[in-house]
Design a protein around this motif. Structure first.
Motif, PDB file in Angstrom:
ATOM      1  N   ALA A  71      43.139   5.871 -46.085  1.00 34.38           N
ATOM      2  CA  ALA A  71      42.315   4.737 -46.528  1.00 34.38           C
ATOM      3  C   ALA A  71      40.859   5.157 -46.633  1.00 34.38           C
ATOM      4  N   LEU A  72      40.405   5.983 -45.662  1.00 34.47           N
ATOM      5  CA  LEU A  72      39.019   6.444 -45.689  1.00 34.47           C
ATOM      6  C   LEU A  72      38.748   7.280 -46.931  1.00 34.47           C
ATOM      7  N   GLN A  73      39.748   8.121 -47.293  1.00 35.09           N
ATOM      8  CA  GLN A  73      39.513   9.005 -48.417  1.00 35.09           C
ATOM      9  C   GLN A  73      39.523   8.235 -49.731  1.00 35.09           C
ATOM     10  N   ILE A  74      40.386   7.204 -49.814  1.00 37.20           N
ATOM     11  CA  ILE A  74      40.468   6.488 -51.093  1.00 37.20           C
ATOM     12  C   ILE A  74      39.337   5.475 -51.213  1.00 37.20           C
ATOM     13  N   PHE A  75      39.112   4.717 -50.122  1.00 38.24           N
ATOM     14  CA  PHE A  75      38.170   3.612 -50.234  1.00 38.24           C
ATOM     15  C   PHE A  75      36.826   3.916 -49.605  1.00 38.24           C
ATOM     16  N   GLY A  76      36.711   5.060 -48.900  1.00 34.42           N
ATOM     17  CA  GLY A  76      35.469   5.315 -48.185  1.00 34.42           C
ATOM     18  C   GLY A  76      34.316   5.620 -49.109  1.00 34.42           C
ATOM     19  N   ASP A  96      28.139   8.762 -46.246  1.00 36.93           N
ATOM     20  CA  ASP A  96      28.178   9.812 -45.238  1.00 36.93           C
ATOM     21  C   ASP A  96      26.882   9.774 -44.463  1.00 36.93           C
ATOM     22  N   LEU A  97      26.959  10.077 -43.157  1.00 32.35           N
ATOM     23  CA  LEU A  97      25.753  10.010 -42.328  1.00 32.35           C
ATOM     24  C   LEU A  97      25.503  11.384 -41.746  1.00 32.35           C
ATOM     25  N   THR A  98      24.734  12.169 -42.437  1.00 34.77           N
ATOM     26  CA  THR A  98      24.323  13.503 -41.999  1.00 34.77           C
ATOM     27  C   THR A  98      25.495  14.322 -41.474  1.00 34.77           C
ATOM     28  N   GLY A  99      26.563  14.357 -42.211  1.00 31.36           N
ATOM     29  CA  GLY A  99      27.658  15.221 -41.839  1.00 31.36           C
ATOM     30  C   GLY A  99      28.513  14.719 -40.693  1.00 31.36           C
ATOM     31  N   PHE A 100      28.224  13.500 -40.196  1.00 35.61           N
ATOM     32  CA  PHE A 100      28.994  13.003 -39.062  1.00 35.61           C
ATOM     33  C   PHE A 100      30.428  12.706 -39.456  1.00 35.61           C
ATOM     34  N   ARG A 101      30.593  12.277 -40.714  1.00 37.25           N
ATOM     35  CA  ARG A 101      31.951  11.891 -41.123  1.00 37.25           C
ATOM     36  C   ARG A 101      32.859  13.103 -41.159  1.00 37.25           C
ATOM     37  N   LYS A 136      31.634  18.515 -52.527  1.00 34.88           N
ATOM     38  CA  LYS A 136      30.970  17.366 -53.107  1.00 34.88           C
ATOM     39  C   LYS A 136      31.942  16.307 -53.581  1.00 34.88           C
ATOM     40  N   CYS A 137      33.228  16.519 -53.403  1.00 35.53           N
ATOM     41  CA  CYS A 137      34.139  15.573 -54.020  1.00 35.53           C
ATOM     42  C   CYS A 137      34.580  14.476 -53.080  1.00 35.53           C
ATOM     43  N   CYS A 138      34.872  14.827 -51.833  1.00 35.02           N
ATOM     44  CA  CYS A 138      35.441  13.810 -50.973  1.00 35.02           C
ATOM     45  C   CYS A 138      34.383  13.085 -50.161  1.00 35.02           C
ATOM     46  N   SER A 139      33.244  13.703 -49.949  1.00 33.97           N
ATOM     47  CA  SER A 139      32.201  12.990 -49.242  1.00 33.97           C
ATOM     48  C   SER A 139      30.916  13.300 -49.953  1.00 33.97           C
ATOM     49  N   THR A 140      29.920  12.466 -49.697  1.00 36.71           N
ATOM     50  CA  THR A 140      28.698  12.661 -50.442  1.00 36.71           C
ATOM     51  C   THR A 140      28.043  13.969 -50.060  1.00 36.71           C
ATOM     52  N   ALA A 141      27.273  14.489 -50.959  1.00 40.40           N
ATOM     53  CA  ALA A 141      26.563  15.731 -50.654  1.00 40.40           C
ATOM     54  C   ALA A 141      25.440  15.369 -49.698  1.00 40.40           C
ATOM     55  N   ALA A 142      25.626  15.647 -48.417  1.00 37.88           N
ATOM     56  CA  ALA A 142      24.550  15.385 -47.461  1.00 37.88           C
ATOM     57  C   ALA A 142      23.584  16.536 -47.532  1.00 37.88           C
ATOM     58  N   LEU A 184      32.547  15.817 -39.446  1.00 38.19           N
ATOM     59  CA  LEU A 184      32.808  16.298 -38.097  1.00 38.19           C
ATOM     60  C   LEU A 184      33.818  15.426 -37.388  1.00 38.19           C
ATOM     61  N   SER A 185      33.687  14.097 -37.543  1.00 36.34           N
ATOM     62  CA  SER A 185      34.614  13.216 -36.825  1.00 36.34           C
ATOM     63  C   SER A 185      36.018  13.353 -37.377  1.00 36.34           C
ATOM     64  N   VAL A 186      36.144  13.536 -38.687  1.00 34.50           N
ATOM     65  CA  VAL A 186      37.486  13.726 -39.262  1.00 34.50           C
ATOM     66  C   VAL A 186      38.105  15.011 -38.721  1.00 34.50           C
ATOM     67  N   ALA A 187      37.282  16.081 -38.634  1.00 31.40           N
ATOM     68  CA  ALA A 187      37.814  17.357 -38.140  1.00 31.40           C
ATOM     69  C   ALA A 187      38.265  17.236 -36.692  1.00 31.40           C
ATOM     70  N   ILE A 188      37.426  16.583 -35.858  1.00 28.33           N
ATOM     71  CA  ILE A 188      37.786  16.490 -34.442  1.00 28.33           C
ATOM     72  C   ILE A 188      39.011  15.600 -34.257  1.00 28.33           C
ATOM     73  N   LEU A 189      39.062  14.472 -34.979  1.00 29.22           N
ATOM     74  CA  LEU A 189      40.232  13.598 -34.855  1.00 29.22           C
ATOM     75  C   LEU A 189      41.497  14.314 -35.310  1.00 29.22           C
ATOM     76  N   ASP A 190      41.394  15.110 -36.374  1.00 27.79           N
ATOM     77  CA  ASP A 190      42.561  15.860 -36.825  1.00 27.79           C
ATOM     78  C   ASP A 190      43.020  16.845 -35.770  1.00 27.79           C
ATOM     79  N   MET A 191      42.078  17.516 -35.123  1.00 25.30           N
ATOM     80  CA  MET A 191      42.452  18.491 -34.098  1.00 25.30           C
ATOM     81  C   MET A 191      43.128  17.801 -32.926  1.00 25.30           C
ATOM     82  N   LEU A 192      42.580  16.648 -32.493  1.00 30.85           N
ATOM     83  CA  LEU A 192      43.190  15.936 -31.381  1.00 30.85           C
ATOM     84  C   LEU A 192      44.598  15.477 -31.743  1.00 30.85           C
ATOM     85  N   ASN A 193      44.752  14.989 -32.980  1.00 32.15           N
ATOM     86  CA  ASN A 193      46.069  14.492 -33.356  1.00 32.15           C
ATOM     87  C   ASN A 193      47.075  15.611 -33.516  1.00 32.15           C
TER      88      ASN A 193
END
Lengths: 195, 164
Positions: free
Chosen positions: A87-92, A96-101, A183-189, A103-112
């Motif tokens: 949902a985040l990828q389609i509707f998000g 983006d907030l200074t690369g936080f998105r 530059k495709c899935c998140s804004t160019a921060a 990072l959080s996606v990467a960490i959540l993926d690792m935890l999962n």
């Protein structure tokens, strides 16, 4: 590693990631559902009183084994995480907030990925004890009497292991996107430099 | 100065994780108890359960890997590879700990529905050592999660702070 980063930053990479996430969502959801509905009731003859056999009914449910309960819960959590990421990828959009998105996606993926691998492994070893028994501890196998229960459990396990492999690939792609923010899935921060 | 403390912090974390994984490995391998049950004498070893064998192998791999990475020089380009391998090792640790916990729980409480009796009543010292090994494995797992986050932070610069 550079080639992986390059593949992850192209436009096609976004669609491949989306496809992988959909597959992982379906795999973990089906594993949770198949194991959650796993139940078998059977009547056995446990003895004889004179000429009439005494019958007793036994049920094999997934709730009897804590490892399987953990399996169902973890698969539900991971499939929910994948749904959220889709949902985040389609509707998000491009927020983006200074690369936080990233990072959080990467960490959540690792935890999962660690969560789903733990759940799949625990259920696999418990299923192995149920299938082969353990003569050192004098535990009898149950698969010869509850064959359908074991078959459904095996199917759920296979789906979960497919989910593990898919989540590992997804996590590798997301981490490599930290190296080269695309530059495709998140804004160019404004990625000023590629480390 | 900040870079030096960060590097020392990383090294300390890795030494601690190596120690914990090695401790888990050694405690489980040396767990062995002989007991007699009515007229039958049997011996409980860690090789009786497949999950414990997997736990030993996984912790051995993690210990060897931590030991090797301890000597990686700071300027090497392999540190990016270390991030991926840290994730794989965390996965190994968590899956082996989870499997061993699942089997040990059945050994301690039994499974009334399947007719499996708990074995901890007959071999209490074996059970205690297995519990100790599992706790050490859990400590190694927590340290490895911190190590993973640390590698991600120090190697990949996730907040994109560096300016050219």
């Amino acid at each position: 590693m550079a080639k992986l980063a390059l593949a992850a930053t192209s436009g096609k990479g976004c669609k491949i990631l989306l496809g992988l996430r959909v597959l992982a969502f379906l795999a973990t959801l089906s594993a949770a559902i198949v194991m959650g509905l796993n139940k078998e009731t059977k009547t056995f003859v446990v003895g004889n009183v004179g000429n009439t056999p005494i019958k007793a009914t036994f049920t094999a449910k997934f709730q009897h084994t804590p490892a399987f309960v953990f399996f169902v819960v973890a698969n539900v959590m991971v499939s929910f995480h994948n749904l959220l990421m889709i949902a985040l990828q389609i509707f998000g959009g491009k927020k983006d907030l200074t690369g936080f998105r990233l990072l959080s996606v990467a960490i959540l993926d690792m935890l999962n990925v660690t969560l789903i691998s733990a759940a799949a492994n625990a259920a696999a070893f418990m299923a192995e004890v149920g299938k082969n028994g353990n003569k050192h501890a004098r535990w009898d196998k149950i698969c010869d009497r509850f064959a359908t229960y074991c078959d459904h459990g095996a199917g759920a396990l296979i789906a979960a292991f497919a989910g593990v492999v898919l989540m590992l690939i997804i996590s590798a792609v997301t981490i490599s996107r930290l190296v080269q923010p695309n530059k495709c899935c998140s804004t160019a921060a404004t990625p000023s430099v590629v480390p | 100065m900040v870079k030096l403390t960060k590097r020392i912090g990383g090294l300390v974390l890795r030494i601690a994780a190596f120690g914990a994984a090695l401790a888990a490995l050694i405690v489980m391998v040396t767990s062995r108890e002989r007991a007699s049950f009515f007229a039958i004498s049997f011996e409980a070893k860690y090789t009786d359960m497949a999950a414990f064998k997997y736990f030993v192998i996984a912790n051995a791999v993690v210990s060897v890997y931590s030991f090797i990475v301890l000597f990686l020089p700071k300027e090497s380009l392999l540190w990016k590879f270390v991030v991926v391998l840290d994730l794989v090792m965390t996965m190994l640790l968590t899956s082996s700990l989870s499997a061993a916990l699942a089997v040990a729980q059945v050994g301690k409480k039994g499974n009334a529905n399947a007719g499996w009796l708990p074995i901890c009543g007959q071999v209490p010292k074996f059970c205690d050592q297995i519990t100790g090994a599992l706790i050490a494995g859990f400590v190694a797992l927590v340290l490895y999660v911190f190590l993973l986050l640390y590698s991600l932070h120090s190697v990949l610069d996730p907040f994109l702070l560096q300016k050219s």
